[in-house]
Motif scaffolding. Sequence first.
Motif, mmCIF file in Angstrom:
data_model
loop_
_atom_site.group_PDB
_atom_site.id
_atom_site.type_symbol
_atom_site.label_atom_id
_atom_site.label_comp_id
_atom_site.label_asym_id
_atom_site.label_seq_id
_atom_site.Cartn_x
_atom_site.Cartn_y
_atom_site.Cartn_z
ATOM 1 N N ALA A 1 17.466 41.479 -35.638
ATOM 2 C CA ALA A 1 16.626 40.274 -36.132
ATOM 3 C C ALA A 1 15.253 40.876 -35.758
ATOM 4 O O ALA A 1 14.775 41.477 -34.887
ATOM 5 C CB ALA A 1 17.112 39.110 -35.048
ATOM 6 N N ARG A 2 14.523 40.408 -36.684
ATOM 7 C CA ARG A 2 12.944 41.035 -37.032
ATOM 8 C C ARG A 2 12.247 39.702 -36.926
ATOM 9 O O ARG A 2 12.295 38.980 -38.154
ATOM 10 C CB ARG A 2 12.765 41.876 -38.077
ATOM 11 N N PRO A 3 11.209 39.675 -36.270
ATOM 12 C CA PRO A 3 10.518 38.381 -36.193
ATOM 13 C C PRO A 3 9.608 38.139 -37.693
ATOM 14 O O PRO A 3 9.101 36.977 -37.923
ATOM 15 C CB PRO A 3 9.553 38.641 -35.155
ATOM 16 N N TYR A 4 9.154 39.167 -38.187
ATOM 17 C CA TYR A 4 8.200 39.418 -39.422
ATOM 18 C C TYR A 4 9.080 39.634 -40.661
ATOM 19 O O TYR A 4 8.253 39.626 -41.756
ATOM 20 C CB TYR A 4 7.073 40.173 -39.173
ATOM 21 N N ASP B 1 16.508 39.398 -41.508
ATOM 22 C CA ASP B 1 17.373 39.905 -40.594
ATOM 23 C C ASP B 1 17.665 41.171 -41.468
ATOM 24 O O ASP B 1 18.137 41.354 -42.433
ATOM 25 C CB ASP B 1 18.648 39.202 -40.246
#
Length: 280
Positions: A15-18, A21
Amino acid sequence: MEQDLKSKVTLERLARPYRSDLEYYHAQPEKPCSDVKLVFIHGAFSNGWVWTVFFQPYFASLGYETYALNLRGRRPIAPFLPTQHGLADYVGDVEDLVDFIDAPHVLIGHSLGGLIAQKLSALSAPLALALLASVPPEGLAISAWQMALSNPLLLWNTATFSISPQLSSVGLARDALFSADADEDLVNITLRQTSPEAPRALMEAQLPIAAAPGFLSGIPVMVLGAANDQLIPAGAVQRTADFHGVEPFIMRDLAHAVMVDTRWRRVADHLHDWLQKNVL
């Protein structure tokens, strides 16, 4: 699959906040032989699954931990939804994965994945690069012109697949990617895994990229091509090798999809031998 290649490969998600996924296939060996991780980068129209068939189980059986990511935008052929992703987006995907791994690693790129690996090597510090039937640093333009002269129907098929898969020929794709004696069941499964490629990424891949020659950066580079490759011909493989100051290895009786073609084991064995001599 051969008995000695049985290994559990799992599909995982980072998971990547920016960004969306990041999906990747992970193979953990029972008895690790090294701290070095192998990161496989697929080519255009493909996804990380293509490495799970043979290469990840093979290298896991030898003790290597491996990762094979799905570049963003991978999706089923229907319905077709064009994306605006470019090479920088794909490079960012690989960067995020290697940052997550946070360990010494080797980038192993096939076709467009090889171009991405070379582009990334100018920004980060992999232990080594292994380029399999890779797009050369000059881009695809020269190879595309050669294909236009030698096999214009194949060039048309490649171009239309990224625009409208319904107009492309499965038979032409099969002939371009596989040897004549390839297992038909595996061919069909592999072709069903294909995904239309982002037109922007394909357009950017026509042009030269900023890459660091291996002999200047000090990064060992392996360049391997396939003698029967209709997409990345031997001349393009030689130019990639010349750029990095190494001798190429051209694998006979092999087509473009080197990781799933009939004689994939010879490619994997060659890569393993090269890693043993130059990296580990």
